[in-house]
Design an enzyme around this catalytic site. Structure first.
Site, short mmCIF file in Angstrom:
data_model
loop_
_atom_site.label_atom_id
_atom_site.label_comp_id
_atom_site.label_asym_id
_atom_site.label_seq_id
_atom_site.Cartn_x
_atom_site.Cartn_y
_atom_site.Cartn_z
N HIS A 297 -6.07 -7.49 -0.23
CA HIS A 297 -6.24 -6.07 -0.53
C HIS A 297 -5.55 -5.73 -1.85
O HIS A 297 -4.52 -6.31 -2.18
CB HIS A 297 -5.62 -5.21 0.58
N ASP B 275 -3.91 -12.93 3.80
CA ASP B 275 -5.18 -12.47 4.38
C ASP B 275 -6.38 -12.82 3.50
O ASP B 275 -7.50 -12.46 3.82
CB ASP B 275 -5.14 -10.96 4.70
N ASP C 38 -2.45 -10.83 -2.22
CA ASP C 38 -2.98 -10.31 -0.96
C ASP C 38 -4.46 -9.96 -1.15
O ASP C 38 -4.87 -9.56 -2.24
CB ASP C 38 -2.19 -9.06 -0.57
N HIS D 143 0.82 -1.23 0.00
CA HIS D 143 0.00 0.00 0.00
C HIS D 143 0.85 1.27 0.00
O HIS D 143 0.31 2.37 -0.18
CB HIS D 143 -0.92 0.05 1.23
ZN ZN Z 1 -3.71 -7.30 2.87
#
Ligand code: ZN
Length: 344
Positions: free
Chosen positions: A160, A245, A158, A121
């Site tokens: 996200h 995750d 991931d 991120h």
């Molecule tokens: Zn993540």
């Protein structure tokens, strides 16, 4: 080869924060239980300021450096630095470089860098989503700018979307960024129409998926969309943003991947690397917040990395729920890659 170090526990994001030092402890405990004497280990080096500046502004790097003089610095509601964060984050970026160097120099066939804080991120001038420096992007930039590579693949599984990695390479044809992620979800980016711009158009591939997708849907997306594009790209190096995750037990994510799913995704990427670039592949830890799932998934990836890659892989036939996403992604990317009606 494994890059792991207890110093990755030194960054402290705050009490009751999911991105916690125990994640590294769980991974190291798992590694110690493997009893695989042939598995090489390497200690990470710190990334230099110049290496951090491959993807981040010097002003931002200096901002993170200054946090070393404070007990706590808040970058956003989720992202907090402690006095040890600067050193730990440099060691995280450097750990992925250590792994990449070992593979390039022939000291290892492939490697897994078990680092924290995570990176995908992190933007050029901003920390966010538990991330300070974009570890995987720094490694990809280093391969392009320092080692002169022309085609580096980053596959980000991931849960996200890796908005930072996408942003850094959005106009770059040297780095193909591919992401599978839950959508709608944090951080909100990663829709199908985000495919890169300028010289980099077509070199960003997003597979946004609703919660509850599991192994069969992911493998169908791999087999019908991501891998056909990756084979046309012919990467000289394969990097994985390996977040766990999307495991079914993760407290943040809503996906249903199992250990077998991570094993199958790793196997496919290893096969791709064997075909395109003599097996050169490095995975770097991103998210993953259930400690037991984290260790089990980490073990699945490590077991697959240690194999010779001769196993037969059957293309995914199930996971029909993923078909509309494959078809829509193929539509957006039709001018840049050859993908069949179902992606094959
Ligand atoms: Zn993540």
């Amino acid at each position: 080869m494994l890059v792991a170090d207890r110093r990755y526990m030194n960054h402290f994001a705050g009490r009751v924060h999911p991105e916690r030092p125990a994640r590294i402890a769980a991974m190291i405990e798992m590694i110690e239980g493997l009893k695989r004497s042939e598995l090489k280990h390497s200690a990470p080096r710190e990334a230099s300021i110049e290496e951090l500046a491959l993807c981040h502004s010097e002003k931002y790097v200096a901002t993170v450096e200054r946090t070393a003089t404070c007990d706590r610095t808040d970058f956003d509601p989720d992202t907090h630095a402690s006095a040890e964060t600067w050193a730990t984050a440099r060691l995280a970026a450097g750990g992925v470089l250590t792994a990449v160097e070992a593979v390039l120099d022939g000291a290892a066939d492939n490697a897994f860098a078990i680092v924290r804080p995570p990176g995908h991120h992190a933007l050029p001038q901003r920390a966010m989503g538990f991330c300070f420096f974009n570890n995987i992007a720094i490694a990809a930039s280093w391969l392009v700018k320092v080692r002169g590579m022309q085609r580096v693949l980053i596959l980000d599984w991931d849960v996200h979307h890796g908005n930072g990695t996408q942003d850094i390479f959005y106009e770059s044809p040297e780095v193909l960024y591919m992401s599978t992620h839950q959508y709608p979800f944090y951080p909100g980016t990663g829709w199908l129409d985000q495919i890169g711009s300028g010289a980099g158009i077509g070199f960003t591939v997003n597979a946004p998926m609703p919660a509850t997708f599991g192994d069969t849907e992911y493998l169908r997306v791999f087999d019908r969309l991501l891998l056909p594009i990756a084979r046309q790209f012919k990467p000289e190096f394969v990097l994985i943003s390996a977040g766990f995750d999307c495991h079914f037990r993760d407290p943040l994510g809503g996906m249903r991947i199992t250990e077998d799913g991570f094993l199958a995704m790793t196997q496919r990427l290893q096969r791709l690397a064997d075909e395109c670039c003599e097996g050169r592949m490095v995975a770097a830890l991103e998210g993953g917040y259930d400690l037991q799932a984290l260790a089990q998934c980490g073990r699945a990836v490590i077991n697959e990395l240690g194999k010779d890659g001769d196993e037969h892989i059957t293309a995914a036939k199930d996971g029909v729920r993923a078909m509309p996403i494959i078809q829509r992604a193929s539509y957006f990317l039709r001018d840049y890659w050859q993908i069949g009606p179902d992606g094959d």
